[in-house]
Each structure stands twice: as C-alpha cells, then as structure tokens.
Design an enzyme around this catalytic site. Structure first.
Site, mmCIF file in Angstrom:
data_model
loop_
_atom_site.group_PDB
_atom_site.id
_atom_site.type_symbol
_atom_site.label_atom_id
_atom_site.label_comp_id
_atom_site.label_asym_id
_atom_site.label_seq_id
_atom_site.Cartn_x
_atom_site.Cartn_y
_atom_site.Cartn_z
ATOM 1 N N ARG A 57 0.816 -1.222 0.000
ATOM 2 C CA ARG A 57 0.000 0.000 0.000
ATOM 3 C C ARG A 57 0.850 1.272 0.000
ATOM 4 O O ARG A 57 0.380 2.333 -0.397
ATOM 5 C CB ARG A 57 -0.933 -0.018 1.206
ATOM 6 C CG ARG A 57 -2.344 0.301 0.847
ATOM 7 C CD ARG A 57 -3.347 0.125 1.957
ATOM 8 N NE ARG A 57 -2.818 0.167 3.282
ATOM 9 C CZ ARG A 57 -3.019 -0.763 4.221
ATOM 10 N NH1 ARG A 57 -3.736 -1.825 3.946
ATOM 11 N NH2 ARG A 57 -2.512 -0.625 5.417
ATOM 12 N N TYR A 111 -18.156 20.033 -10.490
ATOM 13 C CA TYR A 111 -18.518 18.717 -11.056
ATOM 14 C C TYR A 111 -19.591 18.108 -10.153
ATOM 15 O O TYR A 111 -19.445 18.103 -8.929
ATOM 16 C CB TYR A 111 -17.229 17.893 -11.047
ATOM 17 C CG TYR A 111 -17.336 16.454 -11.426
ATOM 18 C CD1 TYR A 111 -17.850 16.072 -12.655
ATOM 19 C CD2 TYR A 111 -16.864 15.464 -10.564
ATOM 20 C CE1 TYR A 111 -17.911 14.733 -13.005
ATOM 21 C CE2 TYR A 111 -16.914 14.125 -10.908
ATOM 22 C CZ TYR A 111 -17.446 13.770 -12.130
ATOM 23 O OH TYR A 111 -17.495 12.449 -12.477
ATOM 24 N N ASP A 183 -10.005 21.917 -8.215
ATOM 25 C CA ASP A 183 -10.068 20.848 -9.211
ATOM 26 C C ASP A 183 -9.492 21.431 -10.502
ATOM 27 O O ASP A 183 -10.113 22.282 -11.151
ATOM 28 C CB ASP A 183 -11.524 20.399 -9.389
ATOM 29 C CG ASP A 183 -11.677 19.244 -10.369
ATOM 30 O OD1 ASP A 183 -10.797 19.073 -11.237
ATOM 31 O OD2 ASP A 183 -12.686 18.524 -10.274
ATOM 32 N N LYS A 208 -8.548 11.823 -17.062
ATOM 33 C CA LYS A 208 -8.773 12.622 -18.284
ATOM 34 C C LYS A 208 -7.453 12.780 -19.049
ATOM 35 O O LYS A 208 -6.967 11.842 -19.625
ATOM 36 C CB LYS A 208 -9.387 13.972 -17.924
ATOM 37 C CG LYS A 208 -10.438 13.935 -16.830
ATOM 38 C CD LYS A 208 -11.649 13.121 -17.187
ATOM 39 C CE LYS A 208 -12.642 13.163 -16.035
ATOM 40 N NZ LYS A 208 -13.651 12.137 -16.074
HETATM 41 C C1 LIG Z 1 -13.900 18.259 -13.502
HETATM 42 C C2 LIG Z 1 -13.882 16.842 -13.056
HETATM 43 N N1 LIG Z 1 -13.325 16.556 -11.875
HETATM 44 C C3 LIG Z 1 -13.281 15.311 -11.400
HETATM 45 C C4 LIG Z 1 -13.819 14.268 -12.115
HETATM 46 C C5 LIG Z 1 -13.807 12.905 -11.531
HETATM 47 O O1 LIG Z 1 -12.900 12.083 -12.141
HETATM 48 P P1 LIG Z 1 -13.105 10.487 -12.124
HETATM 49 O O2 LIG Z 1 -14.099 10.198 -13.193
HETATM 50 O O3 LIG Z 1 -11.751 9.957 -12.370
HETATM 51 O O4 LIG Z 1 -13.625 10.132 -10.766
HETATM 52 C C6 LIG Z 1 -14.410 14.514 -13.354
HETATM 53 C C7 LIG Z 1 -14.992 13.405 -14.141
HETATM 54 O O5 LIG Z 1 -15.681 13.598 -15.116
HETATM 55 C C8 LIG Z 1 -14.458 15.842 -13.839
HETATM 56 O O6 LIG Z 1 -15.043 16.134 -15.003
#
Ligand SMILES: Cc1ncc(COP(=O)(O)O)c(C=O)c1O
Length: 391
Positions: A57, A111, A183, A208
């Site tokens: 881990r 999000y 974010d 992404k």
């Molecule tokens: C702006 C943003 N932050 C975080 C996430 C979350 O990522 P994950 O899909 O890897 O959980 C997304 C997913 O679409 C996103 O668009």
C-alpha cells in the site's frame, strides 16, 4: 540547466534507482515486502518515508515515479498522493482537511459528484457547505463565517466554463487563515499551476488528460509543502492505493501530455470558432474565445486551453438536441473526457445549481474535442446543425 514544462514532462520521476537505466520504470506489482530478519521488519516501523519499500500500500517505484513526476510539474509543490479515481482524490482531500462542525465554500459550477459529496457524506459528518457563484472573486469574503475552514474551486467549471479569479480568492483565504483546494482537471498543471498561485491542494482527475487514452481511472492531489504530511498520513489511514499497472499507463500518458494538449487546444479552438459563427448556435462557452465572460482571467492566469467546452443552441428542445447528437458520426456519446477521441454530451446545468441560475437560449451540449482532423469534426457538426432544430 533550464527545465521548461515540456522538458519536465519527459524527464520528471525518471530516477535511475527506479528505472535501473531503462527509459520507463517497470511495473512493480507488490503486496508483501520480504525482510531478512525480524529486526529488519521491526526497523521498518520507525521509518515512514517516501521511496522506501514497506508494504504494497505504500507503493513501489512505479507509483513513486508517477507521483514525483506530477509533483515536479507544479512549482512549489512538496508531493503528490494518488487515488483510484478523480472523485476519490477530491473526497480524500476534503476529508483530510475538514472536521465535524466546519463550513466549506464550494463553487456552484463544481462537477456534480463533488456537489453530491457535499450534500451527502460531508453533511452527514456535520460539515456544512455554502455554494458560491464561481465568478464571485474577492466577494467571497462576505460568505466566510467563523466556522469556515476551506474554499474549493473548479476553474473553469467543467460544464459551463466559468473562470474563477483564483489569486483573488486565495488572497481572501490567506487573510482569513482558510485552506484552498482546486479541481484543476481541465487545464492540468501544463496550462495552470495552482500551487504557484498559493493554492494549498491541487487536484487532477488523471482519468482525463494525464492518462489521455480513456482506459484508466485515477486521481491525484498535489500538495503545497505545509499540507503534504497531513495528506500523506490521511491517505495512509484511509488505505488509498492505486495499482502499479495503472500508474505505468498514467506515466506513459503523461509523457505525451504536452503534444496531446497542444493539439486538443488547436482542434477545439478551430471547432469553437466555427460554432460561434453558426446561426443555430447562441453561445460558445470556451474561455479562450474573446467573447467568453471569463476570457480576461483565462488570458491572465492560464498558459493554454484544453479540448473541452460547451455550446448553447438557439431554440429547440431536448429531443432536438438528442437527434443532433445521435446523428454525429465522429463524436462518441459518453461521460468522461480527456482521451484522444471526441465526445458529445447533452448537459442541463440547471440541475446542478443552487447559488446561481443557469439561463440559456436553448439546450446545451458539451464537446470533448479529440485528436481527429478538426475539419472532419466540423463537417460532422455542420451536417447535424443543418437540420437543427427539426429534421
Ligand atoms: C472536472 C472533473 N473533476 C473530477 C472528475 C472525476 O474524475 P473520475 O471520473 O476519475 O472520478 C471529473 C470526471 O468527469 C471531472 O469532469
């Protein structure tokens, strides 16, 4: 020797002790670490350090190389923790800094699963959230209460693309002793560097653009120096872990981040400019277009724009929008984004607002512009729009 960002992207995390001289670190899969003696095993208890094999881990050179590479891309950062998804990175970061009774300020353009976390788990833990207008800037000061501990930003918002005045919000936060989190998935640290602007925790859904090939889920939290030990400890306590195979793929994706993002940017701008001239389109929500309300902030703070933006149709309804999207040949219909392929997604931001009101001239569509030839994408959209709103 100077090391600009594209150079760092290709070199970061490639320590010889981890790669043994080959270009990429191997995939070190591990749970058990074997010790020669009981004394060696017991000596390990006292040493909880980065880069030391202890138990699966805590990671192996594959995880360490990726984490170190992500850290190097953010000037001023002390370390990066990896999580099994972008959302897990967001939830871990918030859980690490918030306590029952605290108050959180959350951008209204977040999000939607981030909103769900605030309205669900955090609320149950006695943590209250106030959603704020993403364009509030220094005005955020008026929302601070004695219980406020942290401000969470997402810039630009990943559905509606409001650009936040991060330096202004950070200045207010620092004046009040509050923590800031962002974010940064849309820009990645190639195009925007939050830690250098004073943000405490910079979060990216590696799923992404870092991975870039739509085949791995992962998140990362890169920390300012005063936050790193706290985040590392809480992620250890919560048992966060990402497998070495996924880290290998993310690191491989990272090496081409610069060329991919430059092409995503170029292609997306070509499509966005074309869309802005179409009579069926009311507005294009792309921060790099001078018509965008957040353009000046974007131009001041960002080094580029990635491949994700939205547009608002002039009139029509959800059924007409569905027909338009269903008819596209080069755009997949799906969540996520940041891969090499183009996607189209119907979006209804009014469902995810509480501090602001979404007003639009018609239904909206979010596009992820991939690495195809943009003229093919434009021809595809042109064929669909020719019949909009009725076929
Ligand atoms: C702006 C943003 N932050 C975080 C996430 C979350 O990522 P994950 O899909 O890897 O959980 C997304 C997913 O679409 C996103 O668009």
């Amino acid at each position: 020797m100077s090391k600009r960002l594209p150079t760092k992207i290709t070199t970061a995390g490639r320590r010889k002790e981890w790669t043994q001289g080959i270009v990429n670190p191997a995939v070190w899969r591990a749970s058990t670490t074997l010790y020669d003696t009981v004394a060696d095993l017991e000596a390990g208890w006292a040493v909880n350090e980065d880069g030391k094999l202890f138990y699966g881990r805590r990671g192996t050179p594959t995880q360490w190389a990726l984490a170190e590479a992500l850290t190097e891309l953010e000037p001023g950062a002390a370390g990066t923790l990896l999580f099994p998804s972008g959302l897990a990175a967001i939830s871990h970061a918030l859980l690490a800094v918030l306590h029952p009774g605290d108050h959180l300020l959350m951008t209204d353009a977040a999000y939607d699963p981030t909103r769900n976390l605030c309205n669900g788990l955090l609320k149950r833990m006695g943590i209250a959230t106030t959603f704020y207008d993403p364009q509030i800037g220094a005005g955020i000061e008026s929302l601070i209460t004695p219980q406020t501990r942290a401000i969470f930003m997402e810039s630009p918002g990943s559905l509606t693309f409001e650009v936040q005045d991060v330096p202004a919000i950070v200045a207010v936060a620092k004046a009040h002793g509050l923590l800031t989190l962002i974010d940064n998935t849309w820009a990645t640290s190639l195009f925007f560097q939050p830690i250098a602007l004073g943000v405490d925790l910079s979060i990216v859904a590696c799923t992404k653009y870092i991975v870039g090939h739509s085949d791995v889920m992962m998140g990362a939290v890169t920390c300012a120096p005063h936050m790193y030990s706290q985040l590392r400890l809480s992620s250890q306590q919560l048992g966060a872990f990402v497998g070495a195979d996924d880290c290998y793929l993310a690191l491989r994706g990272l090496r081409t981040l610069d060329v991919r993002l430059q092409r995503h940017q170029e292609n997306a701008l070509a499509v966005a400019h074309w869309l802005a001239d179409q009579p069926q389109v009311a507005r294009v929500l792309h921060p790099a277009l001078p018509s965008h309300p957040g353009h000046a902030l974007w131009a001041r703070d960002f080094n580029g724009a990635s491949g994700l933006f939205s547009f608002v149709l002039k009139g029509g309804d959800r059924a007409a929008r569905a027909q338009l999207i269903d008819g596209l040949a080069h755009f997949g219909i799906g969540y996520s984004w940041g891969g090499y392929e183009s996607l189209a997604l119907p979006i209804d931001p009014d469902r995810f607002r509480s501090a602001t009101t979404w007003r639009a001239e018609g239904p909206a569509v979010r596009l992820q512009i991939g690495l195809e030839d943009p003229q093919d994408l434009i021809a595809d959209l042109a064929a669909g729009l020719a019949y909009y709103p009725a076929r």
